[in-house]
Scaffold this motif. Structure first.
Motif, PDB file in Angstrom:
ATOM      1  N   ALA A   1       0.028   4.940  -0.434  1.00  0.00           N
ATOM      2  CA  ALA A   1       0.567   6.125  -1.083  1.00  0.00           C
ATOM      3  C   ALA A   1       0.078   7.371  -0.343  1.00  0.00           C
TER       4      ALA A   1
ATOM      5  N   THR B   1      -2.201   8.637  -6.451  1.00  0.00           N
ATOM      6  CA  THR B   1      -1.103   7.675  -6.530  1.00  0.00           C
ATOM      7  C   THR B   1      -1.594   6.301  -6.079  1.00  0.00           C
TER       8      THR B   1
ATOM      9  N   ILE C   1       5.774   1.909  -5.613  1.00  0.00           N
ATOM     10  CA  ILE C   1       5.015   3.070  -6.055  1.00  0.00           C
ATOM     11  C   ILE C   1       5.629   3.709  -7.291  1.00  0.00           C
TER      12      ILE C   1
ATOM     13  N   LEU D   1       3.827   4.333 -10.890  1.00  0.00           N
ATOM     14  CA  LEU D   1       3.731   5.635 -11.557  1.00  0.00           C
ATOM     15  C   LEU D   1       4.249   5.529 -12.988  1.00  0.00           C
TER      16      LEU D   1
ATOM     17  N   GLY E   1       1.141   6.030 -14.902  1.00  0.00           N
ATOM     18  CA  GLY E   1       1.103   7.487 -14.923  1.00  0.00           C
ATOM     19  C   GLY E   1       1.233   8.048 -16.329  1.00  0.00           C
TER      20      GLY E   1
ATOM     21  N   CYS F   1      -5.891  12.720 -11.324  1.00  0.00           N
ATOM     22  CA  CYS F   1      -5.169  11.487 -11.585  1.00  0.00           C
ATOM     23  C   CYS F   1      -5.035  11.318 -13.094  1.00  0.00           C
TER      24      CYS F   1
END
Lengths: 258, 185
Positions: B77, B82, B94, B98, B102, B46
């Motif tokens: 997810a 995620t 989602i 991200l 992310g 992650c």
């Protein structure tokens, strides 16, 4: 009954020692020393709404979810409005769990420092100590009244104001238990809120109820006509009090139905 | 200071490995992103940007919620990684999660997490740091509350969590945790 619920709870929160604090019709309140994710010490409270076997499972899941979320959101709103209430730690809406930080202290006689217990505790010593205790009693009631005023000024209604739903910590009053709370700007709803408290005081502290209610309302008035005077606090106060007179005459319910 | 490890009292069989790389080349981050998008199995970690993280507690809350959802089989997810980003986000989308949490190749630091089972802990731990150091070509540092508070993007963070006017780390943390908990409720 409690054992069965605890077994369900053990599946949701395994490996955590829990002590039952109290049980209501809808939820079970437990305390623990374990924080779910952070390395924090202290006491934490878990409020658990178990599935109700008498409801259809699908409806039950929906109700549990929405009530858990509603109560947790209410607590978050209180924090943002600067009203003293427990801080939220975690929420599991599908499991019906709310984790929060614990508030309140332990009184010298071993009870939790709710307004009810505090008043009872102080009453016991009041004959001997006299005036000092009187002022302590007055201060506790006034602080509580002020917190309720703040709540009402933010158009929030507690819905279950009783002396055991207020905790005192370091001289400040905290509200707990928002299972019946709602948002309302109506003077009517606020007046009913105050009326419920009045009746609760009458039943738990019947001897001194008049005095306590006077102090609670005085604290309520001082806050609304003091700190909130510039945002229409005075007007709201007089409206609420006028409604309270009506509510006293007719009781909590507006119609004779239900 | 290398890999930090943590567990949750509720789930002692799950361990979370965490490494923080304070100084990573932007090209490396861009290539990480590419590999993640193409679902390279070598990149089974992650990768979190620090832009919207204000404290360790906020991060822990997200990881905890994700692990709990996995245990209760209620993940939204497809992967736990995620799910962690989604659990940090106040927005029920989602893709948006991200983007916010992310890999962000405009920054030069990155947090990497791996969720492992207790029995695989030893081998995973060794592999974890070795692999990451080669992927990112950088040395890990310590991740503390101060690092996060000094490094987060205040403007973006406050806009994302609707916390205008809040300044202290404690209140920002509580606000962000509440925001993430009430996602979709």
């Amino acid at each position: 009954m409690t054992d069965a619920i605890l077994a369900q709870l053990d599946r949701l929160v395994p490996n955590i020692p829990l002590q039952v604090v109290s049980q209501g019709a809808e939820a079970l309140v437990l305390s623990t020393q374990t924080h779910p994710y952070a390395q924090k010490s202290g006491t934490f409270i878990i409020k658990y709404r178990p599935p109700k076997p008498y409801r259809h499972p699908k409806i039950d899941a929906q109700i549990t979810r929405s009530r858990t979320a509603g109560e947790a959101k209410f607590m978050a709103k209180l924090r943002r409005a600067g009203i003293r209430a427990p801080n939220l730690v975690s929420v599991d809406p599908n499991g019906g769990l709310i984790w929060m930080e614990s508030v309140g202290e332990i009184l010298p006689n071993g009870a939790v420092s709710s307004l009810k217990n505090l008043l009872w505790y102080l009453e016991q010593g009041s004959e001997a100590a006299g005036l000092l205790v009187q002022s302590q009693l007055e201060l506790a009631c006034r602080h509580t009244g002020a917190v309720i005023a703040k709540l009402h000024m933010n158009d929030m209604v507690h819905g279950d104001l009783t002396t055991s739903n207020m905790l005192l910590q370091e001289g400040e009053a905290y509200l707990i238990d928002f299972g019946l709370s709602s948002y309302s700007a109506l003077a009517e709803d606020k007046a009913v809120d105050l009326y419920v408290l009045e009746r609760a005081v009458l039943s738990t502290h019947s001897v001194h109820a008049e005095k306590y209610n006077g102090w609670l309302l005085a604290g309520y008035k001082d806050e609304q006509c003091g700190a909130y005077a510039s945002v229409g606090g005075k007007k709201k106060y007089s409206e609420t009090l006028k409604k309270l007179e009506d509510v006293r005459l007719r009781g909590r319910k507006r119609s004779m139905l239900g | 200071m290398g890999v930090q490890m943590s567990t949750f009292p509720q789930y002692p069989d799950v361990h979370v490995l965490l490494a923080y790389f304070p100084d990573v080349a932007k090209t490396k981050l861009a290539s990480v992103k590419e590999n993640l998008v193409s679902r390279n199995p070598e990149y089974d970690f992650c990768f979190l940007s620090t832009a919207n993280l204000v404290s360790l507690q906020q991060l822990q809350n997200g990881v905890y919620t994700a692990v709990r959802n996995q245990k209760q089989e209620q993940m939204k997810a497809s992967t736990i990684y995620t799910e962690i980003m989604l659990s940090l986000s106040p927005v029920n989308n989602i893709n948006e999660a991200l983007k916010r949490f992310g890999v962000d190749e405009t920054r030069n630091d990155i947090i990497v997490l791996k969720v492992v089972q207790a029995e695989q802990l030893q081998e995973s731990e060794k592999e974890f740091s070795a692999k990451l150091e080669s992927i990112l070509d950088s040395k890990p540092g310590a991740l503390t509350d101060d690092v996060l508070y000094n490094g987060f993007d205040a403007t973006k963070f406050k806009k994302l969590f609707k916390l205008l006017g809040v300044e202290s780390q404690e209140e920002l943390t509580q606000g962000a945790i509440e925001g993430a908990l009430f996602r979709g409720l």
